[in-house]
Design a protein around this motif. Structure first.
Motif, PDB file in Angstrom:
ATOM      1  N   THR A  92      10.597   9.491 -13.037  1.00 15.04           N
ATOM      2  CA  THR A  92       9.264   8.907 -13.203  1.00 15.04           C
ATOM      3  C   THR A  92       8.681   8.464 -11.864  1.00 15.04           C
ATOM      4  O   THR A  92       7.471   8.359 -11.736  1.00 15.04           O
ATOM      5  CB  THR A  92       9.305   7.703 -14.160  1.00 15.04           C
ATOM      6  OG1 THR A  92      10.292   6.786 -13.714  1.00 15.04           O
ATOM      7  CG2 THR A  92       9.632   8.152 -15.564  1.00 15.04           C
ATOM      8  N   HIS A  93       9.527   8.207 -10.877  1.00 11.38           N
ATOM      9  CA  HIS A  93       9.054   7.843  -9.541  1.00 11.38           C
ATOM     10  C   HIS A  93       9.512   8.908  -8.546  1.00 11.38           C
ATOM     11  O   HIS A  93      10.236   8.627  -7.596  1.00 11.38           O
ATOM     12  CB  HIS A  93       9.589   6.479  -9.118  1.00 11.38           C
ATOM     13  CG  HIS A  93       9.245   5.360 -10.040  1.00 11.38           C
ATOM     14  ND1 HIS A  93       9.762   5.236 -11.308  1.00 11.38           N
ATOM     15  CD2 HIS A  93       8.408   4.307  -9.885  1.00 11.38           C
ATOM     16  CE1 HIS A  93       9.275   4.150 -11.880  1.00 11.38           C
ATOM     17  NE2 HIS A  93       8.448   3.571 -11.046  1.00 11.38           N
ATOM     18  N   ARG A  94       9.050  10.123  -8.784  1.00 13.54           N
ATOM     19  CA  ARG A  94       9.512  11.246  -7.967  1.00 13.54           C
ATOM     20  C   ARG A  94       9.302  11.010  -6.480  1.00 13.54           C
ATOM     21  O   ARG A  94      10.207  11.177  -5.667  1.00 13.54           O
ATOM     22  CB  ARG A  94       8.771  12.515  -8.373  1.00 13.54           C
ATOM     23  CG  ARG A  94       9.101  13.009  -9.755  1.00 13.54           C
ATOM     24  CD  ARG A  94       8.352  14.304  -9.986  1.00 13.54           C
ATOM     25  NE  ARG A  94       8.700  14.892 -11.269  1.00 13.54           N
ATOM     26  CZ  ARG A  94       9.112  16.146 -11.399  1.00 13.54           C
ATOM     27  NH1 ARG A  94       9.204  16.922 -10.351  1.00 13.54           N
ATOM     28  NH2 ARG A  94       9.409  16.624 -12.579  1.00 13.54           N
ATOM     29  N   VAL A 113       0.837  -1.200   0.000  1.00 16.19           N
ATOM     30  CA  VAL A 113       0.000   0.000   0.000  1.00 16.19           C
ATOM     31  C   VAL A 113       0.874   1.253   0.000  1.00 16.19           C
ATOM     32  O   VAL A 113       0.600   2.221  -0.718  1.00 16.19           O
ATOM     33  CB  VAL A 113      -0.936  -0.014   1.220  1.00 16.19           C
ATOM     34  CG1 VAL A 113      -1.611   1.327   1.394  1.00 16.19           C
ATOM     35  CG2 VAL A 113      -1.982  -1.103   1.080  1.00 16.19           C
ATOM     36  N   GLY A 114       1.929   1.237   0.793  1.00 17.90           N
ATOM     37  CA  GLY A 114       2.812   2.389   0.865  1.00 17.90           C
ATOM     38  C   GLY A 114       3.470   2.689  -0.468  1.00 17.90           C
ATOM     39  O   GLY A 114       3.525   3.852  -0.888  1.00 17.90           O
ATOM     40  N   THR A 146       3.849   6.465  -4.960  1.00 15.50           N
ATOM     41  CA  THR A 146       4.023   6.719  -6.388  1.00 15.50           C
ATOM     42  C   THR A 146       2.837   7.475  -6.985  1.00 15.50           C
ATOM     43  O   THR A 146       3.013   8.207  -7.948  1.00 15.50           O
ATOM     44  CB  THR A 146       4.207   5.396  -7.155  1.00 15.50           C
ATOM     45  OG1 THR A 146       3.107   4.538  -6.877  1.00 15.50           O
ATOM     46  CG2 THR A 146       5.486   4.715  -6.741  1.00 15.50           C
ATOM     47  N   THR A 147       1.662   7.299  -6.408  1.00 15.07           N
ATOM     48  CA  THR A 147       0.501   7.980  -6.974  1.00 15.07           C
ATOM     49  C   THR A 147       0.232   9.325  -6.307  1.00 15.07           C
ATOM     50  O   THR A 147      -0.105  10.293  -6.984  1.00 15.07           O
ATOM     51  CB  THR A 147      -0.757   7.109  -6.844  1.00 15.07           C
ATOM     52  OG1 THR A 147      -0.995   6.825  -5.469  1.00 15.07           O
ATOM     53  CG2 THR A 147      -0.581   5.799  -7.591  1.00 15.07           C
ATOM     54  N   GLU A 148       0.395   9.390  -4.993  1.00 17.71           N
ATOM     55  CA  GLU A 148      -0.009  10.603  -4.279  1.00 17.71           C
ATOM     56  C   GLU A 148       1.157  11.433  -3.778  1.00 17.71           C
ATOM     57  O   GLU A 148       0.970  12.567  -3.368  1.00 17.71           O
ATOM     58  CB  GLU A 148      -0.901  10.224  -3.089  1.00 17.71           C
ATOM     59  CG  GLU A 148      -1.988   9.225  -3.407  1.00 17.71           C
ATOM     60  CD  GLU A 148      -3.350   9.884  -3.566  1.00 17.71           C
ATOM     61  OE1 GLU A 148      -3.468  11.048  -3.182  1.00 17.71           O
ATOM     62  OE2 GLU A 148      -4.267   9.223  -4.084  1.00 17.71           O
ATOM     63  N   GLY A 149       2.325  10.855  -3.747  1.00 17.03           N
ATOM     64  CA  GLY A 149       3.457  11.622  -3.249  1.00 17.03           C
ATOM     65  C   GLY A 149       3.807  11.276  -1.821  1.00 17.03           C
ATOM     66  O   GLY A 149       3.081  10.559  -1.131  1.00 17.03           O
ATOM     67  N   VAL A 150       4.929  11.813  -1.388  1.00 15.86           N
ATOM     68  CA  VAL A 150       5.510  11.390  -0.126  1.00 15.86           C
ATOM     69  C   VAL A 150       4.741  11.914   1.075  1.00 15.86           C
ATOM     70  O   VAL A 150       4.796  11.331   2.156  1.00 15.86           O
ATOM     71  CB  VAL A 150       6.992  11.834  -0.071  1.00 15.86           C
ATOM     72  CG1 VAL A 150       7.104  13.302   0.201  1.00 15.86           C
ATOM     73  CG2 VAL A 150       7.754  11.024   0.934  1.00 15.86           C
ATOM     74  N   GLN A 151       4.010  12.997   0.893  1.00 10.23           N
ATOM     75  CA  GLN A 151       3.283  13.561   2.036  1.00 10.23           C
ATOM     76  C   GLN A 151       2.019  12.770   2.341  1.00 10.23           C
ATOM     77  O   GLN A 151       1.361  13.009   3.348  1.00 10.23           O
ATOM     78  CB  GLN A 151       2.948  15.038   1.790  1.00 10.23           C
ATOM     79  CG  GLN A 151       1.729  15.284   0.925  1.00 10.23           C
ATOM     80  CD  GLN A 151       1.974  14.877  -0.515  1.00 10.23           C
ATOM     81  OE1 GLN A 151       3.107  14.684  -0.917  1.00 10.23           O
ATOM     82  NE2 GLN A 151       0.916  14.728  -1.290  1.00 10.23           N
ATOM     83  N   PHE A 194      16.993  23.120   0.782  1.00 10.25           N
ATOM     84  CA  PHE A 194      16.769  22.305  -0.407  1.00 10.25           C
ATOM     85  C   PHE A 194      15.617  21.328  -0.233  1.00 10.25           C
ATOM     86  O   PHE A 194      15.632  20.230  -0.792  1.00 10.25           O
ATOM     87  CB  PHE A 194      18.062  21.569  -0.774  1.00 10.25           C
ATOM     88  CG  PHE A 194      19.136  22.491  -1.278  1.00 10.25           C
ATOM     89  CD1 PHE A 194      19.176  22.849  -2.618  1.00 10.25           C
ATOM     90  CD2 PHE A 194      20.082  23.026  -0.425  1.00 10.25           C
ATOM     91  CE1 PHE A 194      20.156  23.713  -3.095  1.00 10.25           C
ATOM     92  CE2 PHE A 194      21.058  23.898  -0.893  1.00 10.25           C
ATOM     93  CZ  PHE A 194      21.097  24.236  -2.232  1.00 10.25           C
ATOM     94  N   ARG A 195      14.635  21.718   0.546  1.00  4.68           N
ATOM     95  CA  ARG A 195      13.441  20.897   0.668  1.00  4.68           C
ATOM     96  C   ARG A 195      12.622  20.951  -0.613  1.00  4.68           C
ATOM     97  O   ARG A 195      12.456  22.014  -1.209  1.00  4.68           O
ATOM     98  CB  ARG A 195      12.584  21.378   1.839  1.00  4.68           C
ATOM     99  CG  ARG A 195      12.874  20.654   3.131  1.00  4.68           C
ATOM    100  CD  ARG A 195      12.032  21.201   4.238  1.00  4.68           C
ATOM    101  NE  ARG A 195      10.610  21.180   3.911  1.00  4.68           N
ATOM    102  CZ  ARG A 195       9.662  21.104   4.845  1.00  4.68           C
ATOM    103  NH1 ARG A 195      10.000  21.027   6.109  1.00  4.68           N
ATOM    104  NH2 ARG A 195       8.403  21.120   4.504  1.00  4.68           N
ATOM    105  N   HIS A 196      12.062  19.825  -0.985  1.00  6.96           N
ATOM    106  CA  HIS A 196      11.320  19.760  -2.242  1.00  6.96           C
ATOM    107  C   HIS A 196      10.152  20.731  -2.258  1.00  6.96           C
ATOM    108  O   HIS A 196       9.966  21.477  -3.217  1.00  6.96           O
ATOM    109  CB  HIS A 196      10.810  18.336  -2.472  1.00  6.96           C
ATOM    110  CG  HIS A 196      11.879  17.376  -2.833  1.00  6.96           C
ATOM    111  ND1 HIS A 196      12.869  17.003  -1.943  1.00  6.96           N
ATOM    112  CD2 HIS A 196      12.151  16.724  -3.987  1.00  6.96           C
ATOM    113  CE1 HIS A 196      13.685  16.155  -2.551  1.00  6.96           C
ATOM    114  NE2 HIS A 196      13.273  15.958  -3.776  1.00  6.96           N
ATOM    115  N   ASP A 197       9.356  20.719  -1.185  1.00  7.76           N
ATOM    116  CA  ASP A 197       8.157  21.547  -1.202  1.00  7.76           C
ATOM    117  C   ASP A 197       8.497  23.040  -1.231  1.00  7.76           C
ATOM    118  O   ASP A 197       7.674  23.849  -1.626  1.00  7.76           O
ATOM    119  CB  ASP A 197       7.248  21.215  -0.020  1.00  7.76           C
ATOM    120  CG  ASP A 197       8.044  20.915   1.239  1.00  7.76           C
ATOM    121  OD1 ASP A 197       9.280  20.906   1.179  1.00  7.76           O
ATOM    122  OD2 ASP A 197       7.430  20.695   2.288  1.00  7.76           O
TER     123      ASP A 197
END
Lengths: 191, 191
Positions: free
Chosen positions: A98-100, A15-16, A21-26, B107-110
């Motif tokens: 591609t996998h930011r 799930v993680g 990959t879809t919603e971002g790290v936050q 250098f934080r992404h956000d």
DNA sequence: CAAGGAAGGTAGACAGTGTCTACTGGCATG
DNA sequence: CATGCCAGTAGACACTGTCTACCTTCCTTG
């Protein structure tokens, strides 16, 4: 079906990976992962004592996938060391862009600085492979030093490119010129 | 005295700079900054509509201080372009490693990905100076491209060094060999 | 000079977070 | 049958960022 009993531990990591990959790290909150896995917010604690350990397991998947793409791209290693390094560089930069979210997670300070979370065990073999290739491409050089500088260069390009600083400055459409510049700098002009 | 009415706006940024250098980037919560500034948690909102904008202002201070250290180290620019670049590289790496929290914040992404927060306005001039120096050190080369690759290299070294990946691999005591390797790669051997 | 209004800060609410603790249901083993 | 343990639940706690209503104080303007 839909994997009713697939072991919560690996399902949480699945799930993680999907989520980052879809919603971002936050979006990788402990509770959100638990929600999407269909369990209560306290359940992950059984397998990951802390949120950071779960994140570390997710990032480990990223390193594994990257390493897999790398060896797959190399195939039968008939190419010259220099060309193999170029291939790995392309694979890495392509993966990072591609996998930011995953790439951002993989190189988080709190994950990599820790010795307990053991992300080094997954990242070091990749580096060792690079050291070996550099040693064969430039036998006269200090291989770990050049490989370290080269890896840092690739990583820096991936970062600066993602947040757009470099395409603004170099008005390049893709990262290929930068990659070539870095490779030529550290390995010499491709003979 | 102790600056009773020094303008809350700049006082908040002061507190933030102090906090990030002493406690690290995870200590920069909005409420903690407000607490240390002696105001309620809602007060910062008057000047910074969102937490991220306050963080951006703190990071901007970092870029300004780094730029200041840079020009101070250059002094009267009697040195060769190549030597000036080396000086800037030393200053940057030294800054990154002594002000870890601030460097991580900068250098934080956000922060960097946003166009509204305007951190580019502070970071781009530094890059422009580097482009100019590279253009004079290597007149035959594509200056923005080489400068971009070099900047990425320095940034990558700073990052990989902070979390200890590189001193493990290169068993070097300080970053000087890596810096020299990178400079020699991108600018050629110092003639 | 009095009235008005806005700047600047307070205080409470709200949804969300990570961690901790007490608890329950089911399942195996004694 | 009883015991205990394993896996997951549920609630509390302190903390976060944001929003809103309120209050003061001071400056302006009629």
């Amino acid at each position: 079906m839909s994997e009713p009993k697939a072991g919560l531990r690996s399902r949480l990591v699945d799930v993680g990976v999907e989520l980052v990959t879809t919603e971002g790290v936050q979006a990788l909150s402990l509770r959100e992962i638990a929600r999407r896995a269909g369990v209560s917010h306290g359940a992950p604690r059984r397998y990951f004592p802390t949120h950071l350990e779960l994140l570390s397991a997710i990032a480990r998947r990223g390193f594994e996938e990257l390493a897999g793409k790398g060896v797959a791209a190399l195939g039968d290693d008939t190419a010259s060391p220099r060309e193999q390094i170029a291939t790995l560089g392309r694979v890495y930069l392509d993966f990072a862009l591609t996998h930011r979210g995953m790439h951002e997670l993989m190189f988080r300070h709190d994950l990599l600085e820790s010795n307990e979370l053991g992300l080094r065990d997954v990242s070091m073999p990749i580096f060792s492979l690079l050291v070996d290739l550099v040693g064969r491409a430039r036998p006269e050089a200090d291989a770990p030093l050049v490989a370290g500088a080269l890896l840092a260069n690739l990583y820096g390009i991936a970062q600066l490119w993602t947040w757009g600083s470099l395409q603004l400055a170099t008005d390049a459409a893709d990262f290929a010129p930068l990659l070539d510049t870095a490779l030529e700098a550290h390995l010499g002009r491709g003979e």
